[in-house]
Design a protein around this motif. Structure first.
Motif, PDB file in Angstrom:
ATOM      1  N   ASP A  88       0.840  -1.193   0.000  1.00  0.00           N
ATOM      2  CA  ASP A  88       0.000   0.000   0.000  1.00  0.00           C
ATOM      3  C   ASP A  88       0.875   1.244   0.000  1.00  0.00           C
ATOM      4  O   ASP A  88       1.752   1.361   0.841  1.00  0.00           O
ATOM      5  CB  ASP A  88      -0.834  -0.022   1.289  1.00  0.00           C
ATOM      6  N   PHE A  89       0.628   2.148  -0.936  1.00  0.00           N
ATOM      7  CA  PHE A  89       1.440   3.366  -0.984  1.00  0.00           C
ATOM      8  C   PHE A  89       0.546   4.592  -1.080  1.00  0.00           C
ATOM      9  O   PHE A  89      -0.618   4.489  -1.429  1.00  0.00           O
ATOM     10  CB  PHE A  89       2.370   3.342  -2.215  1.00  0.00           C
ATOM     11  N   TYR A  90       1.136   5.735  -0.796  1.00  0.00           N
ATOM     12  CA  TYR A  90       0.434   6.998  -1.049  1.00  0.00           C
ATOM     13  C   TYR A  90       0.644   7.324  -2.510  1.00  0.00           C
ATOM     14  O   TYR A  90       1.767   7.623  -2.933  1.00  0.00           O
ATOM     15  CB  TYR A  90       1.008   8.111  -0.163  1.00  0.00           C
ATOM     16  N   ASN A  91      -0.454   7.266  -3.277  1.00  0.00           N
ATOM     17  CA  ASN A  91      -0.338   7.443  -4.731  1.00  0.00           C
ATOM     18  C   ASN A  91       0.104   8.843  -5.141  1.00  0.00           C
ATOM     19  O   ASN A  91       0.693   9.031  -6.191  1.00  0.00           O
ATOM     20  CB  ASN A  91      -1.683   7.146  -5.404  1.00  0.00           C
ATOM     21  N   TYR A  92      -0.195   9.833  -4.296  1.00  0.00           N
ATOM     22  CA  TYR A  92       0.114  11.217  -4.663  1.00  0.00           C
ATOM     23  C   TYR A  92       1.535  11.617  -4.258  1.00  0.00           C
ATOM     24  O   TYR A  92       1.972  12.724  -4.522  1.00  0.00           O
ATOM     25  CB  TYR A  92      -0.925  12.183  -4.033  1.00  0.00           C
ATOM     26  N   LEU A  93       2.246  10.688  -3.609  1.00  0.00           N
ATOM     27  CA  LEU A  93       3.650  10.976  -3.255  1.00  0.00           C
ATOM     28  C   LEU A  93       4.590  10.214  -4.180  1.00  0.00           C
ATOM     29  O   LEU A  93       4.217   9.191  -4.760  1.00  0.00           O
ATOM     30  CB  LEU A  93       3.941  10.552  -1.811  1.00  0.00           C
ATOM     31  N   SER A  94       5.817  10.698  -4.276  1.00  0.00           N
ATOM     32  CA  SER A  94       6.814   9.998  -5.092  1.00  0.00           C
ATOM     33  C   SER A  94       7.245   8.703  -4.388  1.00  0.00           C
ATOM     34  O   SER A  94       6.991   8.527  -3.187  1.00  0.00           O
ATOM     35  CB  SER A  94       8.036  10.888  -5.280  1.00  0.00           C
ATOM     36  N   ALA A  95       7.929   7.850  -5.147  1.00  0.00           N
ATOM     37  CA  ALA A  95       8.431   6.594  -4.583  1.00  0.00           C
ATOM     38  C   ALA A  95       9.381   6.891  -3.422  1.00  0.00           C
ATOM     39  O   ALA A  95       9.303   6.291  -2.349  1.00  0.00           O
ATOM     40  CB  ALA A  95       9.148   5.806  -5.661  1.00  0.00           C
ATOM     41  N   GLU A  96      10.248   7.873  -3.671  1.00  0.00           N
ATOM     42  CA  GLU A  96      11.237   8.238  -2.658  1.00  0.00           C
ATOM     43  C   GLU A  96      10.559   8.713  -1.366  1.00  0.00           C
ATOM     44  O   GLU A  96      10.893   8.273  -0.277  1.00  0.00           O
ATOM     45  CB  GLU A  96      12.086   9.361  -3.250  1.00  0.00           C
TER      46      GLU A  96
END
Ligand code: ADP
Length: 303
Positions: A88-96
């Motif tokens: 699960d990731f924050y889609n609006y943030l970069s990978a870094e």
């Protein structure tokens, strides 16, 4: 690091009246890429969740790094990196940024340098400033692996890492896992319901079905080419048996299904058997080979 990294003994877990795991045992050694293979519903995720202390087993023992659970939970979990569900990731943030946030939440001290090295290791260098929402499923999966690596775990546990990936995505993940084993000396356990996926990457494996471990061992030995089930599609299977009884031991002759005669023979005998049949005017329409374990696994999946 040497010796056993995972020991699971007679694990059992029920959810109300559903038996998810009945009797699962296996061992994973340092440096293994260990295949945890079983049809859907076999009990793989439940076993993995018990290994991660996400659920409490009803019976059995789990030792990780030689330490029993649940007493050493903290020490054990600090040495494991895992993906048990879709990362699960924050889609609006970069990978870094996602990795930075994750490191902060998990409380591990992770330097910017470590984050950038990890991004490079999983093959996302150059894309680290892109928003994760624009990533493909395969890239997200690689970022998930990056996330598991931040605290430099000794053991990596991945539950069905290839689900939903296209063929190239699966190849990328496979290469990444092999690199982790070979270059970083990690021990890896990965679950799958697809035998070929395990065969392509694992050196050892266990097969589980209906909550029980059934076979465990070295992948190359378990899937050995000398132990085949060879199906000959012929016009007259009874006549084929009469012909072959003169040349083969009785245990080499298997059953007949429709016009197909199954033989338990090794690879080198196939052309010879074909020749005996043709010489005796048995018509051969097709020859199909399956390794015994492959045949057995396909039956498990379809049962
Ligand atoms: P696998 O990972 O091999 O597909 P699982 O461990 O997810 O298998 O599931 C094994 C069995 O346990 C299945 O029949 C599943 O429906 C059941 N099961 C798993 N988790 C739960 C749960 N939380 N509640 C009820 N049944 C569950």
């Amino acid at each position: 690091m040497s010796g056993k990294i995972i020991e699971v003994r007679h694990l059992a877990k029920k959810f109300n009246r559903t038996v998810a795991v009945e009797d699962v045992s296996f061992d994973v050694y340092a440096g293994d890429v260990f295949g945890f293979l079983g049809p859907n519903g076999a009990g793989k995720s439940t076993t993995i969740r018990a290994m991660l202390s996400l659920i409490t087993p009803d019976a059995g023992e789990i030792l990780l790094f030689g330490l029993p659970l649940p007493t050493n939970r903290g020490a054990i979990l600090s040495r494991i990196g895992c993906i048990v569900e879709k990362p699960d990731f924050y889609n609006y943030l970069s990978a870094e940024k996602n990795l930075e946030v994750f490191a902060r939440i998990s409380g591990s001290a992770v330097s910017k340098k470590k984050i950038s090295e990890t991004i490079e290791f999983v093959g996302l260098k150059g894309r680290e400033k892109d928003k994760v929402g624009h990533y493909s499923h395969g890239m997200k999966q690689r970022l998930g692996i990056a996330q598991t690596l931040l605290h430099d775990p000794d053991l990596i546990i991945l539950d069905e890492p290839n689900t939903g990936l296209d063929p190239q995505g699966s190849i990328d993940i496979r290469n990444l896992l092999l690199q982790l084993k070979n270059e970083k000396n990690k021990t890896i356990l990965l679950s799958s319901h697809i035998l070929t996926e395990i065969e392509l990457i694992a050196n050892r494996m266990v097969i589980i079905a209906k909550g029980k471990s059934i076979v465990q061992g070295n992948v190359a030995e378990l899937l050995n080419e000398q132990d085949l089930i060879v199906s000959f599609e012929v016009d007259d299977p009874e006549k084929a048996i009469r012909v072959l009884m003169k040349h083969l031991p009785a245990e080499a002759i298997g059953k007949i299904e429709n016009k197909i005669l199954q033989l338990n023979i090794g690879y080198p005998l196939i052309p010879q058997v074909n020749q005996w049949l043709i010489e005796n005017e048995v018509k051969v329409f097709g020859i199909d080979t399956k390794r015994k374990l492959e045949d057995y696994f396909l039956k498990l999946v379809n049962s």
